[in-house]
Each structure stands twice: as C-alpha cells, then as structure tokens.
Write a protein that holds these residues in place. Sequence first.
Motif, PDB file in Angstrom:
ATOM      1  N   ASP A  57       0.827  -1.202   0.000  1.00  0.00           N
ATOM      2  CA  ASP A  57       0.000   0.000   0.000  1.00  0.00           C
ATOM      3  C   ASP A  57       0.867   1.260   0.000  1.00  0.00           C
ATOM      4  N   LYS A  58       1.893   1.268   0.830  1.00  0.00           N
ATOM      5  CA  LYS A  58       2.735   2.463   0.961  1.00  0.00           C
ATOM      6  C   LYS A  58       3.509   2.764  -0.309  1.00  0.00           C
ATOM      7  N   THR A  59       4.035   1.740  -0.952  1.00  0.00           N
ATOM      8  CA  THR A  59       4.941   1.957  -2.076  1.00  0.00           C
ATOM      9  C   THR A  59       4.259   1.901  -3.444  1.00  0.00           C
ATOM     10  N   VAL A  60       3.091   1.242  -3.525  1.00  0.00           N
ATOM     11  CA  VAL A  60       2.463   1.039  -4.830  1.00  0.00           C
ATOM     12  C   VAL A  60       1.019   1.550  -4.862  1.00  0.00           C
ATOM     13  N   SER A  76      -1.079   3.207  -2.820  1.00  0.00           N
ATOM     14  CA  SER A  76      -1.487   4.559  -2.406  1.00  0.00           C
ATOM     15  C   SER A  76      -1.267   5.587  -3.513  1.00  0.00           C
ATOM     16  N   LYS A  77      -0.482   5.236  -4.526  1.00  0.00           N
ATOM     17  CA  LYS A  77      -0.186   6.153  -5.629  1.00  0.00           C
ATOM     18  C   LYS A  77      -1.163   5.998  -6.799  1.00  0.00           C
ATOM     19  N   LEU A  78      -2.053   5.023  -6.727  1.00  0.00           N
ATOM     20  CA  LEU A  78      -2.996   4.787  -7.816  1.00  0.00           C
ATOM     21  C   LEU A  78      -4.144   5.792  -7.778  1.00  0.00           C
ATOM     22  N   GLU A 126      -0.482  -1.008 -12.298  1.00  0.00           N
ATOM     23  CA  GLU A 126      -0.572   0.149 -13.191  1.00  0.00           C
ATOM     24  C   GLU A 126      -2.018   0.297 -13.622  1.00  0.00           C
TER      25      GLU A 126
END
Length: 219
Positions: free
Chosen positions: A174-177, A179-181, A214
């Motif tokens: 969640d922190k690295t991938v 949460s950025k979506l 992605e």
Amino acid sequence: MPNKPTCSILAAPILVAMVGISLTACKILPTPSGENGGNAPAFNADKMVGDIWAAKVVPYLQQKAGSFPEVHALAKADPAAAGAKYGNPKKQANSPWTFAVRLEGKVVAANTQSRAATMDVDADGDGKADARVQIGPAMRGTALRDSLDFIQFNDFTNQIDFAQFGKAFNIHADKTVLSKLPREALEGRSVRIVGAYVMGSGQDLPLVTPAEAEIGPKP
C-alpha cells in the motif's frame, strides 16, 4: 544492565579472615550487553519486508507469475499442478494454494468508498469480472507472503511474528504502490497487476493482492 563483581564468594572461615583483602581486590565491571541489553534484536516485520521487497519479492513474483486466465483455469482443473507451476510447493500441507499471477484487463466495477477498496477486472474481454483486486489501504489475507517459497513458518519464533510479517507485506504494498494509484473514474480503465491470490471456494471472485500495479488513463 547492572554491574557485577569479578571476585567469587569464599568459604565462610576464610572470608572472615580475608574480608579486607577480598573487598579491596574486587573490581566492578559492566556486564557485557548489546544494543538491547544482551537480548536478541526486537522483531520488526516492516523492516524485514522493506529489506527484501525490491531485491527478492518483486523479482520472484515477476518470474513466477503466470497469466491470470491460464493460472485460474489450471487451478480449477488441477490445483496441485497449478501450485507446482505458479504456487509455493513448500507451503504448509494444510494451507490452501496461493498463486502468483499477472492480471491484465479492464476495470468493470470499483469500490473506493471503503478503506478495503477494490476494483473488479475483466481479464478475457467478455465484459464480466474475472478477478477482484485489492487496492487498500486495508487489505485482507497474506497472499503475498504465502506465495514466496523462500519464506517458511519455521523461520519465525512464533505464530504471532509470522502473522505480523504477512500483514507487513500488505502495508508495504500500500505504501509503495497502491497509495499512488488513482481512485476516481476507474471503470473502463486498463490495468496491469503482478501479485498473488489464494485459491478460494470458487463462488467468490479471486481476490488478488498486488505487488505491482498500473492503471491506464481514462477511456
């Protein structure tokens, strides 16, 4: 840690006679200790996952993962064969198979109002959802941990540490991938996922936990 004298306790008759010498001969030395007072370092699941994520976890999943439609079809027909090819053959005997997958398709539904947000993905182009992808921040299960053949329960001191280690994968993803979506207008967008899912009862959509994700632009 408390200091301890280097001298030993003498027999009572001798001690009486030698008390003066005995006391003057003693030196107080610190008890050797490490950073944690001589104990083993505290268990830190988040750090452990962070240390292996880029170097071992992601490369392993990239190499092991099969196309979701292929993996899921084989898993339904022959779970052991699917497990040998896409799963963790070293899993505990009573545990369900967990498969590493590449999931590509289009989002046909999304639930982003909950902390346990998900999106449903059509992987075969028929307009119907084939898998449900967790996009956090709250995520269920320990699929990422359980898909890795270089991590075993017996490597851990107890079940609590092993469980914390499993949750730490979800937190790190969640922190690295995740949460950025993007979270808005997901329906109709293309997605590419590398992750893992646990074989379920067959009634619910397979629940995929991503290690890579992605999401394409709005259509």
